[in-house]
Design a protein around this motif. Structure first.
Motif, short mmCIF file in Angstrom:
data_model
loop_
_atom_site.label_atom_id
_atom_site.label_comp_id
_atom_site.label_asym_id
_atom_site.label_seq_id
_atom_site.Cartn_x
_atom_site.Cartn_y
_atom_site.Cartn_z
N VAL A 86 0.92 -1.29 -0.09
CA VAL A 86 0.14 0.08 0.02
C VAL A 86 0.87 1.41 -0.02
N THR A 87 1.79 1.33 0.89
CA THR A 87 2.91 2.53 0.71
C THR A 87 4.11 1.92 0.33
N SER A 88 4.95 2.61 -0.09
CA SER A 88 6.15 2.12 -0.75
C SER A 88 7.51 2.74 -0.02
N HIS A 89 8.16 3.87 -0.83
CA HIS A 89 9.31 4.50 -0.58
C HIS A 89 8.98 5.94 0.34
N VAL A 90 8.48 5.61 1.46
CA VAL A 90 8.15 6.45 2.70
C VAL A 90 8.76 6.27 3.97
N PRO A 91 9.25 7.18 4.77
CA PRO A 91 9.32 6.87 6.06
C PRO A 91 8.53 5.94 6.84
N LEU A 92 9.11 4.89 7.77
CA LEU A 92 8.20 4.28 8.34
C LEU A 92 7.38 4.97 9.44
#
Length: 333
Positions: free
Chosen positions: A164-170
């Motif tokens: 659902v999310t990819s290259h973003v901060p945890l």
């Protein structure tokens, strides 16, 4: 003469400082790859020749407009390998990869190719050329003027991973999760699996929290967001279920209970998939008007120039792109 029904793949050479040239040479010399599609490789003849030397393979490549079963090279003359420091990030290698990828995308968008593949990129090198470069999805959307929804999938031994999310901060993941986003990804995953030839996809949805929230004891995202999205997917006749604890769902998927796992964030699925098979995994960018595939691993700077890069993932990427393009061509005929 070429078969007009065979898929046409534009293969962009990736980062010149890593194993990309070696991998390009290896797959172009592979009989199974050559039999699966008509391939046009885009880059520099000198880089490809150096890759063939390192790989220890001989290439039979067409360099003109001839209509033959041989792979064809579009020589942009855009990189002298003697000037590229191997195993190091450089603007020159990033520019080479960027130019090749943009040209491959233009070919597919213009109807000259049915799918795009590329040997591995280095994001740091790409950012030296395009400072706003986050990933291949954003770059592709800008390059071809695409405004729809596209996502990365990882594919290995018949098992797919979507996220659902990819290259973003945890730290931002939970705030980016909502029912609509999860449902959009379920739809896209179902479509991509069907396009690859899976008639009735079975999708497991992972939870976000430990033990999928443990009935709310460790977080409510499963109850308030993920569960309702799964039910909405079922209402649309998508074969999905969950949320399941992320630490066990891949065990079930690997034994064949599911065709795909939809995870909530990047490493939740990537760690599992790369442990299952690092040298064979494929990254597919789904949702675009044509398939875009590459190896799931990176540029492997630590072994660049040694002739030991394993071609399995890149080979699988081209074969997957060829299968998807062939199905699309058949459906359009």
């Amino acid at each position: 003469m070429t078969d007009p029904n065979r898929p046409r793949i534009a293969l962009a050479m990736g980062d010149a400082a890593g194993v990309s040239a070696e991998l390009a040479a290896r797959v172009l010399a592979d009989p199974a790859v050559r039999a699966a599609a008509d391939i046009t490789v885009i880059g520099d003849a000198r880089v490809l020749a150096e890759g063939a030397r390192v790989a220890g393979v001989e290439l039979d490549i067409a360099t003109g407009p001839e209509n033959s079963a041989r792979p064809r090279l579009i020589d942009l003359g855009n990189c002298d390998p003697a000037t590229i420091p191997m195993g190091q990030v450089s603007e020159a290698s990033g520019r080479f990869a960027t130019e090749n990828f943009r040209r491959a995308l233009a070919m597919a968008a213009g109807g000259q190719a049915d799918a795009v593949c590329f040997t591995p990129f280095n994001k740091a090198a790409m950012r030296l050329v395009t400072p706003g470069y986050d990933d291949e999805i954003g770059f592709t959307a800008e390059a071809i003027g695409f405004h729809g929804v596209a996502k990365e999938f990882n594919v290995l031994e018949g098992l797919w991973n979507a996220r659902v999310t990819s290259h973003v901060p945890l730290s931002e993941v939970a705030s980016l999760l909502n029912k609509a986003a999860i449902l959009d990804n379920l739809r896209l995953t179902d479509q991509a699996l069907r396009a690859s030839g899976i008639a009735r996809p079975r999708i497991a949805v992972a939870g976000l929290n430990p033990h999928a929230g443990d009935s709310g004891n460790f977080g409510r995202e499963e109850i308030d967001i993920i569960g309702p999205a799964v039910e909405a997917g079922k209402a649309e006749q998508i074969g999905c279920d969950g949320p399941y604890p992320a630490d066990t769902v891949f065990v079930r998927a690997k034994r064949g209970d599911f065709d795909a796992v939809l995870t909530m964030y990047h490493d939740q699925g990537q760690i599992a998939m790369k442990l299952i098979g690092f040298d064979a995994g494929v990254t597919l960018m789904g949702g675009f008007p044509f398939p875009i595939c590459t190896a799931a691993h990176g540029t492997a700077y630590d072994i660049a120039g040694q002739g030991i890069a394993h071609p399995g993932a890149m080979r699988n990427a081209i074969l997957l792109a060829a299968r998807m393009a062939a199905r699309e061509n058949a459906a359009a005929a």
